[in-house]
Design an enzyme around this catalytic site. Structure first.
Site, PDB file in Angstrom:
ATOM      1  N   ARG A 124      11.212  -5.926   4.814  1.00 13.47           N
ATOM      2  CA  ARG A 124      11.110  -4.734   5.027  1.00 13.47           C
ATOM      3  C   ARG A 124      11.762  -4.202   6.629  1.00 13.47           C
ATOM      4  O   ARG A 124      12.136  -3.105   6.679  1.00 13.47           O
ATOM      5  CB  ARG A 124       9.563  -4.014   5.180  1.00 13.47           C
ATOM      6  CG  ARG A 124       9.205  -2.673   5.350  1.00 13.47           C
ATOM      7  CD  ARG A 124       7.942  -2.307   5.314  1.00 13.47           C
ATOM      8  NE  ARG A 124       7.022  -2.679   6.411  1.00 13.47           N
ATOM      9  CZ  ARG A 124       5.625  -2.610   6.239  1.00 13.47           C
ATOM     10  NH1 ARG A 124       4.964  -2.253   5.174  1.00 13.47           N
ATOM     11  NH2 ARG A 124       5.032  -3.185   7.295  1.00 13.47           N
TER      12      ARG A 124
ATOM     13  N   LYS B  73       0.880  -1.232  -0.119  1.00 14.43           N
ATOM     14  CA  LYS B  73       0.142   0.014   0.080  1.00 14.43           C
ATOM     15  C   LYS B  73       0.768   1.253   0.056  1.00 14.43           C
ATOM     16  O   LYS B  73       0.741   2.324  -0.705  1.00 14.43           O
ATOM     17  CB  LYS B  73      -0.994  -0.127   1.177  1.00 14.43           C
ATOM     18  CG  LYS B  73      -1.975  -1.144   1.437  1.00 14.43           C
ATOM     19  CD  LYS B  73      -2.884  -0.928   2.437  1.00 14.43           C
ATOM     20  CE  LYS B  73      -2.178  -1.018   3.663  1.00 14.43           C
ATOM     21  NZ  LYS B  73      -1.916  -2.423   4.308  1.00 14.43           N
TER      22      LYS B  73
ATOM     23  N   ARG C 215      11.253  -0.782  11.353  1.00 13.32           N
ATOM     24  CA  ARG C 215      10.009  -0.628  12.242  1.00 13.32           C
ATOM     25  C   ARG C 215      10.012  -1.748  13.220  1.00 13.32           C
ATOM     26  O   ARG C 215      10.197  -2.886  13.006  1.00 13.32           O
ATOM     27  CB  ARG C 215       8.851  -0.717  11.479  1.00 13.32           C
ATOM     28  CG  ARG C 215       8.320   0.594  10.756  1.00 13.32           C
ATOM     29  CD  ARG C 215       7.374   0.602   9.919  1.00 13.32           C
ATOM     30  NE  ARG C 215       6.208  -0.117  10.376  1.00 13.32           N
ATOM     31  CZ  ARG C 215       4.906  -0.409   9.793  1.00 13.32           C
ATOM     32  NH1 ARG C 215       4.949   0.284   8.341  1.00 13.32           N
ATOM     33  NH2 ARG C 215       3.980  -1.080  10.144  1.00 13.32           N
TER      34      ARG C 215
ATOM     35  N   ARG D 148      -0.589  -8.915  14.107  1.00 11.49           N
ATOM     36  CA  ARG D 148      -0.937  -8.243  12.982  1.00 11.49           C
ATOM     37  C   ARG D 148      -2.004  -8.910  11.794  1.00 11.49           C
ATOM     38  O   ARG D 148      -3.011  -8.296  11.416  1.00 11.49           O
ATOM     39  CB  ARG D 148       0.065  -7.259  12.198  1.00 11.49           C
ATOM     40  CG  ARG D 148       0.571  -6.440  13.313  1.00 11.49           C
ATOM     41  CD  ARG D 148       1.781  -5.862  12.885  1.00 11.49           C
ATOM     42  NE  ARG D 148       1.987  -5.003  11.754  1.00 11.49           N
ATOM     43  CZ  ARG D 148       3.352  -4.789  10.891  1.00 11.49           C
ATOM     44  NH1 ARG D 148       4.123  -5.267  11.336  1.00 11.49           N
ATOM     45  NH2 ARG D 148       3.197  -4.058   9.943  1.00 11.49           N
TER      46      ARG D 148
ATOM     47  N   ARG E 248      -9.725   0.762   9.007  1.00 12.48           N
ATOM     48  CA  ARG E 248      -9.262  -0.876   9.522  1.00 12.48           C
ATOM     49  C   ARG E 248     -10.442  -1.721  10.304  1.00 12.48           C
ATOM     50  O   ARG E 248     -10.072  -2.674  10.635  1.00 12.48           O
ATOM     51  CB  ARG E 248      -8.026  -0.615  10.233  1.00 12.48           C
ATOM     52  CG  ARG E 248      -6.836  -1.181   9.505  1.00 12.48           C
ATOM     53  CD  ARG E 248      -5.645  -0.862  10.491  1.00 12.48           C
ATOM     54  NE  ARG E 248      -4.496  -1.598  10.234  1.00 12.48           N
ATOM     55  CZ  ARG E 248      -3.417  -0.993   9.603  1.00 12.48           C
ATOM     56  NH1 ARG E 248      -3.465  -0.013   9.051  1.00 12.48           N
ATOM     57  NH2 ARG E 248      -2.408  -1.675   9.483  1.00 12.48           N
TER      58      ARG E 248
HETATM   59  P1  ADP Z   1       0.975  -2.212   7.930  1.00 14.59           P
HETATM   60  O1  ADP Z   1       0.424  -1.701   6.519  1.00 14.59           O
HETATM   61  O2  ADP Z   1       2.279  -2.670   7.608  1.00 14.59           O
HETATM   62  O3  ADP Z   1       0.141  -2.864   8.824  1.00 14.59           O
HETATM   63  P2  ADP Z   1       0.698   0.730   9.018  1.00 14.59           P
HETATM   64  O4  ADP Z   1       1.961   1.543   8.959  1.00 14.59           O
HETATM   65  O5  ADP Z   1      -0.401   0.765   8.038  1.00 14.59           O
HETATM   66  O6  ADP Z   1       1.535  -0.478   8.570  1.00 14.59           O
HETATM   67  O7  ADP Z   1       0.192   0.347  10.344  1.00 14.59           O
HETATM   68  C1  ADP Z   1       0.933   0.055  11.483  1.00 14.59           C
HETATM   69  C2  ADP Z   1       0.082   0.037  12.785  1.00 14.59           C
HETATM   70  O8  ADP Z   1      -0.307   1.250  12.976  1.00 14.59           O
HETATM   71  C3  ADP Z   1      -0.826  -0.955  12.678  1.00 14.59           C
HETATM   72  O9  ADP Z   1      -0.549  -2.117  13.031  1.00 14.59           O
HETATM   73  C4  ADP Z   1      -1.723  -0.418  13.884  1.00 14.59           C
HETATM   74  O10 ADP Z   1      -1.288  -0.718  15.053  1.00 14.59           O
HETATM   75  C5  ADP Z   1      -1.725   1.253  13.715  1.00 14.59           C
HETATM   76  N1  ADP Z   1      -2.836   1.662  12.825  1.00 14.59           N
HETATM   77  C6  ADP Z   1      -2.593   2.201  11.701  1.00 14.59           C
HETATM   78  N2  ADP Z   1      -3.744   2.496  10.793  1.00 14.59           N
HETATM   79  C7  ADP Z   1      -4.705   2.294  12.031  1.00 14.59           C
HETATM   80  C8  ADP Z   1      -6.160   2.400  11.886  1.00 14.59           C
HETATM   81  N3  ADP Z   1      -6.843   2.747  10.842  1.00 14.59           N
HETATM   82  N4  ADP Z   1      -6.719   1.988  12.973  1.00 14.59           N
HETATM   83  C9  ADP Z   1      -5.979   1.468  13.995  1.00 14.59           C
HETATM   84  N5  ADP Z   1      -4.802   1.231  14.119  1.00 14.59           N
HETATM   85  C10 ADP Z   1      -4.095   1.788  13.019  1.00 14.59           C
END
Ligand code: ADP
Length: 189
Positions: free
Chosen positions: A128, A14, A134, A146, A89
């Site tokens: 990654r 993404k 991260r 996750r 999400r």
């Molecule tokens: P990835 O796509 O690799 O999971 P992101 O950068 O989108 O990584 O998200 C990293 C973390 O941030 C998620 O695992 C969650 O803990 C938090 N997070 C991100 N977006 C949301 C969301 N819309 N609602 C709740 N938690 C979120």
């Protein structure tokens, strides 16, 4: 004003695709993960609370991300559109987004969904980890959490958006160029 959602499991690509899309179409990229990591880096109260949850592989509360998104939409009324990445999400977030966009006189124009099997999610995230460092990418049990959270809380959105008739699926297990071409094909329709 266009509103697009880039959807998919963690590691589906993404972020990579979002960068290219906003460059080409001049949309504003809104990644809740990036916004939360900025708060963490700045050491804000919100960032400290979020860090605990993120580093366990749990979601942060709906209200927190909904507030962040609302602020960004409200303060950027002169862009061509928005590309949401990592948001919504949960079903609650999707409903909140629909309500917000109605207020702003818009709607979700399309959900661009990148698919990727769980085995490849692991591979990509572990790869990654070596590049971006991260914390939530380094530990197998955190990644497992996750993925489980994705299946449990986020995947139901597929049915939600299919019901709204604006859900489009793209094979994520392909080259960056091919995935980008497929996305552009939809955005150019
Ligand atoms: P990835 O796509 O690799 O999971 P992101 O950068 O989108 O990584 O998200 C990293 C973390 O941030 C998620 O695992 C969650 O803990 C938090 N997070 C991100 N977006 C949301 C969301 N819309 N609602 C709740 N938690 C979120």
């Amino acid at each position: 004003m266009k509103y697009y959602i880039l959807f998919g499991p963690p590691g589906a690509g993404k972020g990579t695709q979002a960068k290219q899309i906003v460059e080409k179409y001049h949309y504003l990229h809104l990644s809740t993960g990036d916004l939360l990591r900025q708060e963490m880096a700045a050491g804000t109260e919100l960032g400290k609370k979020a860090a605990e949850l993120i580093n366990r592989g749990d979601l942060v509360p709906d209200e927190v991300v909904e507030g962040m998104i609302r602020n960004k939409i409200a303060s950027n009324r002169d862009v061509a559109g928005f590309l949401f990445d990592g948001f919504p999400r949960t079903i609650a977030q999707a409903e909140a987004l629909d309500a917000m966009l109605t207020e702003f006189g818009g709607k979700v124009d399309a959900v661009l969904s990148l698919t990727l099997p769980d085995e490849l999610v692991y591979e990509r995230i572990l790869h990654r980890a070596q590049i971006e460092g991260r914390k939530d990418d380094t530990d197998r049990s955190i990644i497992e959490n996750r993925i489980a959270t994705y299946h449990d809380k986020t995947e139901p959105l597929i049915t939600y958006y299919k019901g709204h008739g604006n859900y489009r699926e793209i094979e994520g297990n392909d080259t960056i160029e091919n995935v980008f071409a497929a996305l552009c094909g939809i955005l150019d329709e």
